[in-house]
Design a protein around this motif. Structure first.
Motif, PDB file in Angstrom:
ATOM      1  N   ILE A   1       0.248   3.335  12.122  1.00 22.54           N
ATOM      2  CA  ILE A   1       1.013   2.173  11.666  1.00 22.54           C
ATOM      3  C   ILE A   1       2.287   2.089  12.492  1.00 22.54           C
ATOM      4  O   ILE A   1       3.180   2.933  12.375  1.00 22.54           O
ATOM      5  N   ALA A   2       2.360   1.060  13.356  1.00 21.60           N
ATOM      6  CA  ALA A   2       3.511   0.944  14.255  1.00 21.60           C
ATOM      7  C   ALA A   2       4.318  -0.328  14.026  1.00 21.60           C
ATOM      8  O   ALA A   2       5.495  -0.376  14.380  1.00 21.60           O
ATOM      9  N   THR A   3       3.695  -1.348  13.455  1.00 20.71           N
ATOM     10  CA  THR A   3       4.381  -2.621  13.267  1.00 20.71           C
ATOM     11  C   THR A   3       4.174  -3.110  11.829  1.00 20.71           C
ATOM     12  O   THR A   3       3.268  -2.633  11.123  1.00 20.71           O
ATOM     13  N   PRO A   4       4.991  -4.060  11.361  1.00 23.12           N
ATOM     14  CA  PRO A   4       4.782  -4.623  10.016  1.00 23.12           C
ATOM     15  C   PRO A   4       3.391  -5.218   9.838  1.00 23.12           C
ATOM     16  O   PRO A   4       2.814  -5.141   8.748  1.00 23.12           O
ATOM     17  N   MET A   5       2.829  -5.828  10.893  1.00 22.29           N
ATOM     18  CA  MET A   5       1.482  -6.394  10.793  1.00 22.29           C
ATOM     19  C   MET A   5       0.436  -5.300  10.580  1.00 22.29           C
ATOM     20  O   MET A   5      -0.534  -5.489   9.848  1.00 22.29           O
ATOM     21  N   ASP A   6       0.635  -4.150  11.223  1.00 21.90           N
ATOM     22  CA  ASP A   6      -0.263  -3.012  10.982  1.00 21.90           C
ATOM     23  C   ASP A   6      -0.223  -2.607   9.514  1.00 21.90           C
ATOM     24  O   ASP A   6      -1.262  -2.332   8.897  1.00 21.90           O
ATOM     25  N   PHE A   7       0.969  -2.547   8.954  1.00 17.61           N
ATOM     26  CA  PHE A   7       1.130  -2.153   7.556  1.00 17.61           C
ATOM     27  C   PHE A   7       0.427  -3.156   6.643  1.00 17.61           C
ATOM     28  O   PHE A   7      -0.270  -2.768   5.695  1.00 17.61           O
ATOM     29  N   MET A   8       0.596  -4.454   6.915  1.00 13.97           N
ATOM     30  CA  MET A   8      -0.050  -5.476   6.093  1.00 13.97           C
ATOM     31  C   MET A   8      -1.575  -5.377   6.193  1.00 13.97           C
ATOM     32  O   MET A   8      -2.280  -5.437   5.182  1.00 13.97           O
ATOM     33  N   GLN A   9      -2.082  -5.207   7.414  1.00 13.76           N
ATOM     34  CA  GLN A   9      -3.525  -5.228   7.624  1.00 13.76           C
ATOM     35  C   GLN A   9      -4.222  -3.983   7.099  1.00 13.76           C
ATOM     36  O   GLN A   9      -5.271  -4.077   6.440  1.00 13.76           O
TER      37      GLN A   9
END
Length: 276
Positions: free
Chosen positions: A154-162
């Motif tokens: 998990i490196a970005t907010p989009m990674d966290f959401m997905q």
């Protein structure tokens, strides 16, 4: 009218008061009234924190854990930033003049007759640092949990959401929420009235925190409602691209002063009076 509880003499704490479980809604109404009475001063606090939040998002939008840490610290230390909002509400309550001079005095000369070298003078700063450390601890624990259990890095907010929030198996997200609630509960219990009490009366940091816990223990349902309202309005402020924080921050800040006034009888302790 609130009913007082007996105070343990050995602790020498302000008196915790019992309130009705719906009283937090009254605090919000009183907070809004204070905004209407001092719109420029109150909303300027919201504008400042919204701009600060925007700067955090701008810098950390592609660095998830940096942004998470900064936003956690931003939200947890919010009660410290709202100190001058408490001072404004107190002045309105006393029918004293309210101006930028009051805000300046609150931050620069927040009590009379106290050496700046003394430990008591810096109790607000000390409490703010404790809250910041707590926020950092949460980010570290959260990062460890996600790193160990997430299917990808998990490196970005989009990674966290997905891969966490919208994952088909929501186990990790539910565990993350449960852990966050478990860690947030003692922070809320320690801080719910501590900052207004420290600003208003000459009490030590430990007295303020213990009084805050006493308030929680005596009013669990009302304080659970208050915590839920704070979370709900804060999330609404964040979800509106931070624009809602312009109203949410001053409303919650002023409301927190009225919460303190309803929940604590500190009349046996000397007032802190700003000078200058």
């Amino acid at each position: 009218m609130p009913n007082t509880l007996s105070r343990a003499p050995s602790l020498d704490l302000p008196v915790a008061l019992r309130i009705g479980w719906m009283q937090p809604l009254t605090w919000l109404a009183l907070g809004w009234r204070d905004i209407c009475r001092t719109p420029l001063l109150s909303l300027s606090h919201g504008v400042f924190l919204a701009l600060l939040g925007a700067a955090i998002l701008l810098v950390g939008h592609n660095r998830f854990w940096l942004m998470a840490g900064a936003l956690s610290g931003f939200l947890v230390v919010g009660p410290v930033v709202a100190t001058s909002l408490y001072a404004i509400s107190r002045a309105l309550e006393r029918k004293e003049p309210v101006s930028w001079r009051l805000v300046r005095r609150t931050w620069m000369h927040w009590q009379q007759g106290q050496s700046k070298l003394g430990n008591d003078y810096w109790c607000l700063v000390q409490f703010g640092l404790l809250l910041a450390i707590s926020a950092t601890g949460w980010v570290l624990v959260s990062a460890s949990l996600i790193t160990l259990m997430a299917p990808v890095r998990i490196a970005t907010p989009m990674d966290f959401m997905q891969y966490v929030v919208l994952a088909p198996d929501g186990t990790l997200f539910h565990l993350w929420l449960a852990l966050g609630s478990f860690l947030a509960a003692p922070i809320f219990a320690s801080s719910v009235i501590s900052m207004p009490l420290l600003m208003d009366r000459k009490v030590t940091l430990s007295q303020a925190v213990l009084t805050s816990w006493s308030v929680i223990l005596q009013n669990p349902i009302a304080m659970a409602l208050w915590a839920a309202l704070i979370v709900m309005f804060t999330l609404l402020g964040l979800a509106s691209l931070l624009l809602g924080l312009v109203l949410v921050i001053p409303m919650l800040g002023h409301a927190s002063w009225h919460a303190y006034r309803d929940l604590v009888d500190a009349s046996d302790f000397a007032l802190r009076e700003a000078v200058g």
